[in-house]
Design a protein around this motif. Structure first.
Motif, short mmCIF file in Angstrom:
data_model
loop_
_atom_site.label_atom_id
_atom_site.label_comp_id
_atom_site.label_asym_id
_atom_site.label_seq_id
_atom_site.Cartn_x
_atom_site.Cartn_y
_atom_site.Cartn_z
N ILE A 31 0.24 -1.84 -4.57
CA ILE A 31 1.61 -1.03 -4.30
C ILE A 31 1.50 0.12 -5.01
CG2 ILE A 31 2.09 -2.51 -6.51
CD1 ILE A 31 4.49 -1.57 -3.52
N VAL A 32 2.08 1.11 -4.30
CA VAL A 32 2.59 2.57 -4.79
C VAL A 32 4.08 2.46 -5.19
CG1 VAL A 32 2.44 4.85 -4.42
CG2 VAL A 32 0.67 3.43 -3.71
N SER A 33 4.43 2.84 -6.03
CA SER A 33 5.93 2.70 -6.72
C SER A 33 6.33 4.02 -7.14
CB SER A 33 6.12 1.72 -7.45
OG SER A 33 7.53 1.69 -7.93
N VAL A 34 7.41 4.73 -6.59
CA VAL A 34 7.76 6.10 -6.94
C VAL A 34 9.34 6.13 -7.33
CG1 VAL A 34 7.78 8.61 -6.21
CG2 VAL A 34 6.21 7.01 -5.04
N GLU A 35 9.41 6.64 -8.53
CA GLU A 35 10.71 6.54 -9.23
C GLU A 35 11.21 8.08 -8.83
OE1 GLU A 35 12.83 4.43 -10.56
OE2 GLU A 35 11.37 2.63 -10.37
N PRO A 36 12.55 8.37 -9.24
CA PRO A 36 12.90 9.80 -8.97
C PRO A 36 12.42 10.84 -9.90
CG PRO A 36 14.85 8.37 -9.22
CD PRO A 36 13.48 7.41 -9.33
N ARG A 37 11.96 10.10 -11.15
CA ARG A 37 11.46 11.18 -12.09
C ARG A 37 10.56 10.36 -13.22
NH1 ARG A 37 16.19 10.88 -11.85
NH2 ARG A 37 17.58 9.87 -13.37
N ALA A 38 9.87 10.75 -14.02
CA ALA A 38 9.19 10.12 -15.12
C ALA A 38 10.11 9.70 -16.11
CB ALA A 38 8.14 11.03 -15.58
N MET A 39 9.77 8.65 -16.80
CA MET A 39 10.49 8.10 -17.73
C MET A 39 9.96 7.63 -19.02
SD MET A 39 13.00 5.47 -15.63
CE MET A 39 11.58 4.33 -15.03
N GLU A 40 10.29 7.52 -20.16
CA GLU A 40 9.71 6.98 -21.59
C GLU A 40 8.32 6.65 -21.23
OE1 GLU A 40 10.55 3.37 -24.25
OE2 GLU A 40 12.42 4.56 -23.95
N ASN A 41 7.40 7.31 -21.50
CA ASN A 41 6.08 7.10 -21.46
C ASN A 41 5.47 6.39 -20.07
OD1 ASN A 41 5.68 8.20 -24.03
ND2 ASN A 41 6.37 6.18 -24.98
N MET A 42 6.29 6.83 -18.86
CA MET A 42 5.99 6.27 -17.63
C MET A 42 5.93 7.40 -16.80
SD MET A 42 7.66 2.52 -17.27
CE MET A 42 9.15 2.75 -18.04
N PRO A 43 4.93 7.56 -15.93
CA PRO A 43 4.93 8.57 -14.82
C PRO A 43 5.91 7.93 -13.62
CG PRO A 43 3.12 7.00 -14.58
CD PRO A 43 3.62 7.01 -15.81
N ALA A 44 6.04 9.14 -13.07
CA ALA A 44 7.14 8.76 -11.85
C ALA A 44 6.45 7.83 -10.45
CB ALA A 44 7.83 10.07 -11.14
N GLU A 45 4.97 8.33 -10.54
CA GLU A 45 4.38 7.59 -9.52
C GLU A 45 3.62 6.46 -10.35
OE1 GLU A 45 0.93 8.25 -6.43
OE2 GLU A 45 2.81 9.21 -5.94
N MET A 46 3.70 5.08 -10.06
CA MET A 46 2.74 4.21 -10.57
C MET A 46 1.97 3.64 -9.28
SD MET A 46 4.66 2.33 -13.44
CE MET A 46 4.63 3.37 -14.96
N ARG A 47 0.68 3.14 -9.31
CA ARG A 47 -0.37 2.55 -8.40
C ARG A 47 -0.89 1.34 -9.05
NH1 ARG A 47 -2.00 5.61 -4.34
NH2 ARG A 47 -0.93 7.68 -3.99
N GLY A 48 -0.52 0.17 -8.24
CA GLY A 48 -1.45 -1.02 -8.32
C GLY A 48 -0.16 -1.93 -9.04
N ILE A 49 -0.57 -3.09 -8.71
CA ILE A 49 0.59 -4.38 -9.10
C ILE A 49 0.68 -4.29 -10.65
CG2 ILE A 49 -1.13 -6.34 -9.02
CD1 ILE A 49 1.58 -7.52 -7.39
N LYS A 111 3.04 -7.46 3.23
CA LYS A 111 3.27 -7.23 1.70
C LYS A 111 3.99 -5.98 1.39
CE LYS A 111 1.44 -11.10 -0.11
NZ LYS A 111 1.92 -12.02 -0.98
N ILE A 112 4.79 -5.81 0.68
CA ILE A 112 5.30 -4.31 0.28
C ILE A 112 4.12 -3.53 -0.12
CG2 ILE A 112 6.83 -2.96 -1.00
CD1 ILE A 112 8.63 -5.63 -1.09
N ALA A 113 3.70 -2.52 0.54
CA ALA A 113 2.67 -1.61 0.07
C ALA A 113 3.13 -0.20 -0.49
CB ALA A 113 1.96 -1.21 1.18
N HIS A 114 4.59 0.00 -0.32
CA HIS A 114 4.98 1.32 -0.95
C HIS A 114 6.69 1.17 -1.40
CE1 HIS A 114 6.24 5.64 -1.14
NE2 HIS A 114 5.02 5.69 -1.56
N GLU A 115 6.92 1.48 -2.35
CA GLU A 115 8.53 1.75 -2.74
C GLU A 115 8.96 2.89 -3.06
OE1 GLU A 115 9.62 -1.61 -5.17
OE2 GLU A 115 8.38 -0.74 -7.01
N ARG A 116 9.88 3.49 -2.82
CA ARG A 116 10.67 4.72 -3.44
C ARG A 116 11.88 4.52 -3.77
NH1 ARG A 116 8.51 10.16 -2.92
NH2 ARG A 116 10.24 11.73 -3.91
#
Length: 122
Positions: A31-49, A111-116
């Protein structure tokens, strides 16, 4: 499961606040998950379950959800959209907030492969 079935299942899990169950059941291990912006020690884009589970675990530990409304899904082809309206308090800052956003999901191999996630404009 086809895209519509995946979408309906995700909405049901979210309405019950069963975030981890949704991830374990419906998400691709890549899975690739993309948030609008980075948050508290987390990048905006995350890869892998595992990264997505970590993000969800952070949310559950740091946010107290008072109310949530999940609308949809809206489905076309391999894509669906879900709207989330959430009333929550940050457990650390004690700041209460109302958030509205949509999640745009792409399904591949059942399966859900990408979410934004896109927030409602102010």
């Amino acid at each position: 499961m086809n895209t519509e079935e995946v979408a309906k299942n995700l909405v049901e899990f979210c309405r019950k606040s069963e975030w981890m169950k949704a991830i374990d059941t419906l998400y691709s291990k890549d899975i690739v998950s993309v948030e609008p912006r980075a948050m508290e020690n987390m990048p905006a884009e995350m890869r892998g379950i595992d990264q997505v589970r970590g993000k969800t675990d952070w949310w559950e530990k740091n946010m107290e959800v008072h109310d949530s409304k999940v609308s949809g899904p809206f489905v076309a082809g391999d894509t669906f959209v879900v709207r989330f309206d959430i009333d929550a308090t940050d457990r650390n800052s004690k700041e209460r907030m109302q958030m509205s956003e949509v999640g745009i999901y792409t399904v591949k191999d059942d399966k859900i492969a990408h979410e934004r996630f896109l927030p409602l404009a102010d």
